[in-house]
Scaffold this active site. Structure first.
Site, PDB file in Angstrom:
ATOM      1  N   ASP A  41       0.860  -1.177   0.000  1.00 13.64           N
ATOM      2  CA  ASP A  41       0.000   0.000   0.000  1.00 13.64           C
ATOM      3  C   ASP A  41       0.903   1.236   0.000  1.00 13.64           C
ATOM      4  OD1 ASP A  41      -2.409   1.565   0.363  1.00 13.64           O
ATOM      5  OD2 ASP A  41      -3.254  -0.213   1.323  1.00 13.64           O
ATOM      6  N   HIS A  52     -11.257  -2.940   2.799  1.00 15.55           N
ATOM      7  CA  HIS A  52     -11.331  -2.521   4.197  1.00 15.55           C
ATOM      8  C   HIS A  52     -12.196  -1.280   4.370  1.00 15.55           C
ATOM      9  CE1 HIS A  52      -8.415   0.001   2.303  1.00 15.55           C
ATOM     10  NE2 HIS A  52      -8.357   0.783   3.362  1.00 15.55           N
TER      11      HIS A  52
HETATM   12  C1  NOJ Z   1      -8.381   5.376   1.334  1.00 17.89           C
HETATM   13  C2  NOJ Z   1      -8.119   4.223   2.248  1.00 17.89           C
HETATM   14  O1  NOJ Z   1      -8.521   3.057   1.621  1.00 17.89           O
HETATM   15  C3  NOJ Z   1      -8.862   4.533   3.529  1.00 17.89           C
HETATM   16  O2  NOJ Z   1      -8.918   3.442   4.393  1.00 17.89           O
HETATM   17  C4  NOJ Z   1      -8.219   5.738   4.162  1.00 17.89           C
HETATM   18  O3  NOJ Z   1      -8.962   6.129   5.291  1.00 17.89           O
HETATM   19  C5  NOJ Z   1      -8.150   6.913   3.193  1.00 17.89           C
HETATM   20  N1  NOJ Z   1      -7.747   6.527   1.870  1.00 17.89           N
HETATM   21  C6  NOJ Z   1      -7.148   7.930   3.666  1.00 17.89           C
HETATM   22  O4  NOJ Z   1      -5.857   7.392   3.555  1.00 17.89           O
END
Ligand code: NOJ
Length: 541
Positions: A99, A316
């Site tokens: 990620d 998620h």
């Molecule tokens: C997208 C991510 O998938 C999410 O979980 C996160 O809260 C936001 N971006 C900010 O990074």
């Protein structure tokens, strides 16, 4: 035809480390826990792991607020554990996609700590600072997690931009030195043999806050081309960008191989099929299957030969699909398999989110005290302040909260679902005795084996990878059916999204390839009575 890319035939499995498997009993999943389950992923047949952030983080947003891009959070293990994990994945022929969260850092990242300390800090311009207007915020930009996107910083008397939590200050991509640091960091991970990047809210990096532009800013694609050149370009890796604001034209711009940007994007248009148009995700409407089908079909057609789709129901950030668009009660198994079939039959790279392959469901939350996610808690406060009744707010949160996806993976029927020997960081769904991986592996008719077959089919059958897509019965409110065609071979994928019997017809006969109910070898397509949530893949003869 273009040369086939390995990721076109791959299936990705997303791991949310915090909730996957805890090896040391501290209640938080970890890298050694993941290592202990590699055999399970191998058995499922996936090729790639998308690993949600494992970097050091104060956890204001569960790891999406990174304080050290090159480290491993002690909660998840050590760098040695990570190296072993990378090696074992390589030995098992599984690629790791990291990620990459570079729209923002944590406010505890040394760059930001430096930047906020003085107007003259060399890191000041790594972030976005503005003076207030008449003692107020610079403008009315809003954070995705609620409230203003500007936060006042006492030290220097200016505001910084944060499109997410105030502990997630946005990076300033205009700054060349900052970009160079990001390239170095990416190359560091590439040198460690990781095989890809999933890029968090990448469509926001080209923001122009003064013009109030968030997604798809004017320099976005130039930055991505630079990133490609400076890091993964020409290295046979896999890249996917998370883009909430993409339409098909933008989707092509990212994923057209000739433009040398990314391999594919996550776009979310189809995920709005149960949201009131133009409103927030909390504003619910029943699933509009016609919208869903049209949206999928549009992306399938408009990227054909010009880009590549990613296919997903879950992550998620999204509630569990079997609870969302299936039936997590009497037809849990049938509907989970049907949803898997509908998705994996299409053209693109499928993504599975941990637990989806055993049909894990949403959590039966009884009140706001059961929920912990920052977005959820802010939405609750915001809706309360707007005067929504408690019951309606809770209905929305139960249906859509990200917390649903983040309950620990259910491995077996031992306490805490076998996720931990200690006390889990977040509640395990009480249905773990019935829904767990051990039980799924013991039952040949389980959702797990259906996913396993779908994954295997993608490997065996070029039609699934390359075939064209044609939507059938576009206005039917119950059935999602389409044809895939490749080199004189034609497959029909028929999925009943309805909990009652439904009729469907297509000329001729079919040879059954995969189904979620007992099915003869031959199907008379002219008159099929589909059972609740029935799904069939057959070859048209
Ligand atoms: C997208 C991510 O998938 C999410 O979980 C996160 O809260 C936001 N971006 C900010 O990074």
């Amino acid at each position: 035809m273009l040369e086939e890319k390995w990721w076109e035939r791959s299936v990705v499995y997303q791991i949310y480390p915090r909730s996957f498997c805890d090896s040391n009993g501290d209640g938080v999943g970890d890298i050694n826990g993941i290592r202990s389950k590699l055999w399970y992923l191998k058995k499922l047949g996936v090729d790639v792991i998308w690993l949600s952030p494992i970097y050091p983080s104060p956890n204001a947003d569960n790891g999406y607020d990174i304080s050290d891009y090159r480290g491993v959070s002690p909660e998840y293990g050590t760098m040695e554990d990570m190296k072993r994990f990378i090696q074992e994945c390589e030995d098992s022929d599984i690629s790791i996609m990291m990620d990459l969260v570079v729209n923002h850092t944590s406010d505890e990242h040394p760059w930001f700590v430096e930047a906020k300390s003085s107007l003259n800090s060399p890191y000041r311009d790594y972030y976005i600072w503005r003076k207030g207007k008449a003692g107020q915020v610079p403008n009315d930009l809003q954070s995705d997690f609620g409230g203003s996107a500007w936060e006042y910083s006492e030290e220097t008397g200016e505001y910084y931009l944060h499109f997410y939590h105030k502990k997630q200050p946005d990076l300033n991509w205009e700054n060349e030195n900052m970009r160079a640091e990001i390239w170095k960091m990416m190359n560091h991970w590439i040198d460690m043999e990781i095989k890809g990047f999933r890029m968090d809210v990448i469509d926001v990096i080209g923001k122009d806050p003064d013009k109030k532009i968030k997604e798809n800013g004017p320099k976005l694609h130039a930055y991505l081309q630079e990133m490609n050149r400076e890091t993964f370009g020409g290295k046979d890796m896999m890249t996917v960008g998370e883009c909430w604001g993409a339409d098909t034209k933008i989707g092509r711009a990212y994923s057209d191989p000739e433009r040398k940007e990314l391999d594919m994007i996550f776009q979310f248009e189809q995920m709005q099929a149960d949201q009131i148009p133009g409103k927030q995700k909390w504003d619910l409407r029943p699933l509009d299957l016609v919208y869903l089908k049209h949206t999928f079909a549009k992306w399938q057609k408009e990227l054909e030969g010009k880009g590549w789709n990613s296919l997903f129901w879950n992550s998620h950030d999204l509630p569990r699909i079997v609870s969302r668009w299936g039936n997590d009660k009497e037809y849990r198994v049938e509907s989970a398999k049907m949803l898997a079939t509908a998705l994996h039959g299409m053209k693109g790279t499928p993504y599975i989110y941990q637990g989806e392959e055993i049909g894990m469901t949403n959590y039966p939350f009884s009140g706001i005290e059961d929920l912990v996610d920052v977005e959820t808690l802010n939405a609750y406060q915001e809706r309360k302040a707007q005067g929504f009744p408690e019951e309606e707010i809770m209905r929305s949160l139960c249906a859509k909260a990200r917390d649903n996806a983040r309950t620990p993976m259910q491995w077996d029927d031992s306490p805490e679902g076998g996720f931990t020997k200690g006390s889990p960081w977040y509640r395990v769904n009480p249905n773990y005795k019935e829904i767990n991986a051990k039980r799924a592996l013991e039952d040949k008719g389980s959702v797990f084996y259906h996913y396993q077959k779908l994954i295997a089919l993608r490997k065996e059958e070029p039609l699934l990878v390359h075939g064209t897509f044609e939507l059938l019965c576009p206005e039917d409110r119950h059935v999602f059916a389409y044809v895939r065609e490749w080199k004189c071979k034609k497959w029909l994928i028929i999925c009943n999204f309805y909990e009652g019997p439904t009729e469907f017809s297509y000329p001729g006969k079919g040879r059954t390839i995969l189904s979620n109910y007992e099915q003869g070898e031959e199907v008379l397509l002219e008159h099929i009575q589909l059972r609740p949530y029935e799904a069939v893949i057959c070859e048209v003869m």
